[in-house]
Design a protein around this motif. Structure first.
Motif, PDB file in Angstrom:
ATOM      1  N   TYR A  77       0.834  -1.209   0.000  1.00 26.66           N
ATOM      2  CA  TYR A  77       0.000   0.000   0.000  1.00 26.66           C
ATOM      3  C   TYR A  77       0.868   1.258   0.000  1.00 26.66           C
ATOM      4  CZ  TYR A  77      -3.452   3.450   1.469  1.00 26.66           C
ATOM      5  OH  TYR A  77      -4.248   4.565   1.543  1.00 26.66           O
ATOM      6  N   GLY A  78       1.922   1.267   0.822  1.00 31.72           N
ATOM      7  CA  GLY A  78       2.799   2.420   0.880  1.00 31.72           C
ATOM      8  C   GLY A  78       3.520   2.674  -0.440  1.00 31.72           C
ATOM      9  N   GLU A  79       3.975   1.597  -1.090  1.00 30.97           N
ATOM     10  CA  GLU A  79       4.657   1.750  -2.376  1.00 30.97           C
ATOM     11  C   GLU A  79       3.707   2.296  -3.434  1.00 30.97           C
ATOM     12  OE1 GLU A  79       7.776   1.390  -3.278  1.00 30.97           O
ATOM     13  OE2 GLU A  79       8.428   0.904  -1.248  1.00 30.97           O
ATOM     14  N   CYS A  80       2.490   1.754  -3.469  1.00 32.24           N
ATOM     15  CA  CYS A  80       1.495   2.240  -4.444  1.00 32.24           C
ATOM     16  C   CYS A  80       1.140   3.696  -4.179  1.00 32.24           C
ATOM     17  CB  CYS A  80       0.240   1.372  -4.390  1.00 32.24           C
ATOM     18  SG  CYS A  80       0.480  -0.326  -4.945  1.00 32.24           S
ATOM     19  N   GLU A  81       0.981   4.044  -2.901  1.00 30.84           N
ATOM     20  CA  GLU A  81       0.674   5.429  -2.541  1.00 30.84           C
ATOM     21  C   GLU A  81       1.793   6.363  -2.979  1.00 30.84           C
ATOM     22  OE1 GLU A  81      -1.684   8.464  -0.688  1.00 30.84           O
ATOM     23  OE2 GLU A  81      -2.105   6.386  -1.246  1.00 30.84           O
ATOM     24  N   PHE A  82       3.036   5.929  -2.798  1.00 29.30           N
ATOM     25  CA  PHE A  82       4.181   6.743  -3.207  1.00 29.30           C
ATOM     26  C   PHE A  82       4.204   6.942  -4.723  1.00 29.30           C
ATOM     27  CE2 PHE A  82       8.565   6.843  -4.783  1.00 29.30           C
ATOM     28  CZ  PHE A  82       9.013   8.013  -4.180  1.00 29.30           C
ATOM     29  N   ILE A  83       3.954   5.875  -5.475  1.00 30.78           N
ATOM     30  CA  ILE A  83       3.977   5.971  -6.939  1.00 30.78           C
ATOM     31  C   ILE A  83       2.862   6.876  -7.444  1.00 30.78           C
ATOM     32  CG2 ILE A  83       3.665   4.663  -9.071  1.00 30.78           C
ATOM     33  CD1 ILE A  83       4.994   2.284  -7.634  1.00 30.78           C
ATOM     34  N   PHE A  84       1.634   6.662  -6.939  1.00 28.59           N
ATOM     35  CA  PHE A  84       0.499   7.467  -7.393  1.00 28.59           C
ATOM     36  C   PHE A  84       0.660   8.936  -7.001  1.00 28.59           C
ATOM     37  CE2 PHE A  84      -2.114   3.355  -6.957  1.00 28.59           C
ATOM     38  CZ  PHE A  84      -1.724   2.963  -8.234  1.00 28.59           C
ATOM     39  N   ALA A  85       1.152   9.176  -5.780  1.00 34.93           N
ATOM     40  CA  ALA A  85       1.360  10.551  -5.331  1.00 34.93           C
ATOM     41  C   ALA A  85       2.440  11.239  -6.163  1.00 34.93           C
ATOM     42  CB  ALA A  85       1.733  10.572  -3.853  1.00 34.93           C
ATOM     43  N   SER A  86       3.477  10.508  -6.517  1.00 29.55           N
ATOM     44  CA  SER A  86       4.543  11.088  -7.338  1.00 29.55           C
ATOM     45  C   SER A  86       4.023  11.476  -8.716  1.00 29.55           C
ATOM     46  CB  SER A  86       5.700  10.090  -7.475  1.00 29.55           C
ATOM     47  OG  SER A  86       6.257   9.781  -6.212  1.00 29.55           O
ATOM     48  N   ILE A  87       3.200  10.603  -9.305  1.00 30.94           N
ATOM     49  CA  ILE A  87       2.600  10.920 -10.607  1.00 30.94           C
ATOM     50  C   ILE A  87       1.726  12.165 -10.507  1.00 30.94           C
ATOM     51  CG2 ILE A  87       0.993  10.095 -12.372  1.00 30.94           C
ATOM     52  CD1 ILE A  87       1.984   7.266 -11.782  1.00 30.94           C
ATOM     53  N   LYS A  88       0.955  12.244  -9.424  1.00 31.25           N
ATOM     54  CA  LYS A  88       0.073  13.399  -9.229  1.00 31.25           C
ATOM     55  C   LYS A  88       0.873  14.678  -9.089  1.00 31.25           C
ATOM     56  CE  LYS A  88      -3.608  15.110  -6.199  1.00 31.25           C
ATOM     57  NZ  LYS A  88      -4.448  14.798  -5.009  1.00 31.25           N
ATOM     58  N   ILE A  89       1.946  14.643  -8.303  1.00 30.04           N
ATOM     59  CA  ILE A  89       2.758  15.839  -8.093  1.00 30.04           C
ATOM     60  C   ILE A  89       3.419  16.282  -9.392  1.00 30.04           C
ATOM     61  CG2 ILE A  89       4.841  16.705  -6.959  1.00 30.04           C
ATOM     62  CD1 ILE A  89       4.069  15.038  -4.523  1.00 30.04           C
ATOM     63  N   LEU A  90       3.987  15.329 -10.121  1.00 29.38           N
ATOM     64  CA  LEU A  90       4.638  15.668 -11.390  1.00 29.38           C
ATOM     65  C   LEU A  90       3.638  16.244 -12.392  1.00 29.38           C
ATOM     66  CD1 LEU A  90       7.030  12.588 -11.827  1.00 29.38           C
ATOM     67  CD2 LEU A  90       7.655  14.933 -11.204  1.00 29.38           C
ATOM     68  N   THR A  91       2.424  15.673 -12.403  1.00 28.74           N
ATOM     69  CA  THR A  91       1.394  16.180 -13.310  1.00 28.74           C
ATOM     70  C   THR A  91       0.986  17.598 -12.942  1.00 28.74           C
ATOM     71  OG1 THR A  91       0.554  13.931 -13.639  1.00 28.74           O
ATOM     72  CG2 THR A  91      -0.894  15.748 -14.267  1.00 28.74           C
ATOM     73  N   LEU A  92       0.781  17.858 -11.643  1.00 30.60           N
ATOM     74  CA  LEU A  92       0.392  19.199 -11.210  1.00 30.60           C
ATOM     75  C   LEU A  92       1.478  20.225 -11.503  1.00 30.60           C
ATOM     76  CD1 LEU A  92      -1.408  18.544  -7.800  1.00 30.60           C
ATOM     77  CD2 LEU A  92      -2.408  19.503  -9.878  1.00 30.60           C
TER      78      LEU A  92
END
Length: 232
Positions: A54-69
C-alpha cells in the motif's frame, strides 16, 4: 468523531470510484459499471497486500500526481503568457471580464454571486479531505528515542536506531502539509482562473465525462491537440 470519520471515508470510496469511471468515459468507453468494478477490485487488492505494498502504491500514485500538477502549472503559465499555438496572451483578462463571480442559477445581484461562491466552496472543500491524517496519526504514534547499536563488527559500529519522536516529527510533517496545500491547490486555482473564464459553458457540470476539467478546457482553448487525453 470516530463515526464521523467512518462516514467520511465510506462516502469517499464510491465518490472516487464514480470519478474514475467518469475519467475513463472521456475516451468514449461508457461502461461505468465495468470500470467501477475493476477499480474497486484494484483498491481491495492493494489494501489486502499489506502496508508495504500500500505504501509503495501510494508513493507511486502521489509522485505521478505531483509531477502532473507541476507540469500543468508550468504549462498554465506558458499559455497565459501567450506561449501556446494560438499565441493569445491572456494575462488577467478573465479577472476583469467576466470576473471571478457569476450568477447562481440565474439569480441576479449580490445574492446570486453569494450563492455561487458557497456552491463552489462546498465542492472545493471535498478536495481537502485527508490533510488531517498526519495529525490523527500522532495519536497512535509511539516515541522511540535513538541509541547506539551494539558494535558487532566494524560495519555496524556507527549505526544508530532512527529517532522516532512524534512530538518533533509530527509538527514538522504538518507544516509541510500547509506548504503543499498552498503551492499545489492555491497555485493551481490561480492558474485556472487565469486561463478559463468563470462563465465558460463547460463549467456547468452538465457534461457526462471529464471534458469539464478546467485544465482540459484551458488546453483545448489554447489549441493543443492530444494533450487533454494524455492528461486525463
Amino acid at each position: 468523531m470516530g463515526w464521523n470519520y467512518w462516514y467520511n471515508w465510506v462516502i469517499i470510496l464510491p465518490a472516487e470510484l464514480s470519478a474514475a469511471a467518469i475519467l475513463i468515459d472521456y475516451w468514449g468507453m461508457r461502461k461505468d459499471a465495468v470500470w467501477i468494478t475493476v477499480c474497486l477490485i484494484v483498491v481491495i487488492t492493494i489494501n489486502m497486500l499489506g502496508a508495504g505494498v500500500y505504501g509503495e502504491c501510494e508513493f507511486i500514485f502521489a509522485s505521478i500526481k505531483i509531477l502532473t500538477l507541476v507540469g500543468l502549472i508550468i504549462l498554465g503559465v506558458i499559455l497565459d503568457l501567450g506561449g501556446g499555438p494560438s499565441h493569445d496572451r491572456i494575462g488577467f483578462r478573465y479577472w476583469k471580464e467576466p470576473g471571478p463571480f457569476v450568477q447562481y442559477l440565474g439569480i441576479e445581484g449580490a445574492k446570486g454571486r453569494f450563492l455561487a461562491y458557497w456552491s463552489v466552496l462546498t465542492t472545493a472543500a471535498f478536495s481537502f479531505i485527508g490533510t488531517e491524517i498526519v495529525a490523527i496519526a500522532a495519536g497512535e504514534a509511539k516515541c522511540v528515542h535513538s541509541f547506539p547499536l551494539p558494535a558487532a563488527s566494524e560495519s555496524v559500529a556507527d549505526l544508530t536506531l532512527t529517532d522516532r519522536n512524534p512530538r518533533r516529527n509530527v509538527p514538522r510533517a504538518i507544516r509541510r502539509v500547509y506548504v503543499r496545500i498552498i503551492f499545489f491547490y492555491f497555485t493551481s486555482v490561480i492558474i485556472i482562473s487565469l486561463l478559463v473564464p468563470s462563465n465558460h459553458p463547460l463549467l456547468n457540470f452538465k457534461t457526462k465525462d471529464a471534458s469539464a476539467s478546467p485544465f482540459v478546457i484551458a488546453i483545448r482553448e489554447a489549441g493543443i491537440k492530444g494533450l487533454p487525453g494524455f492528461i486525463k
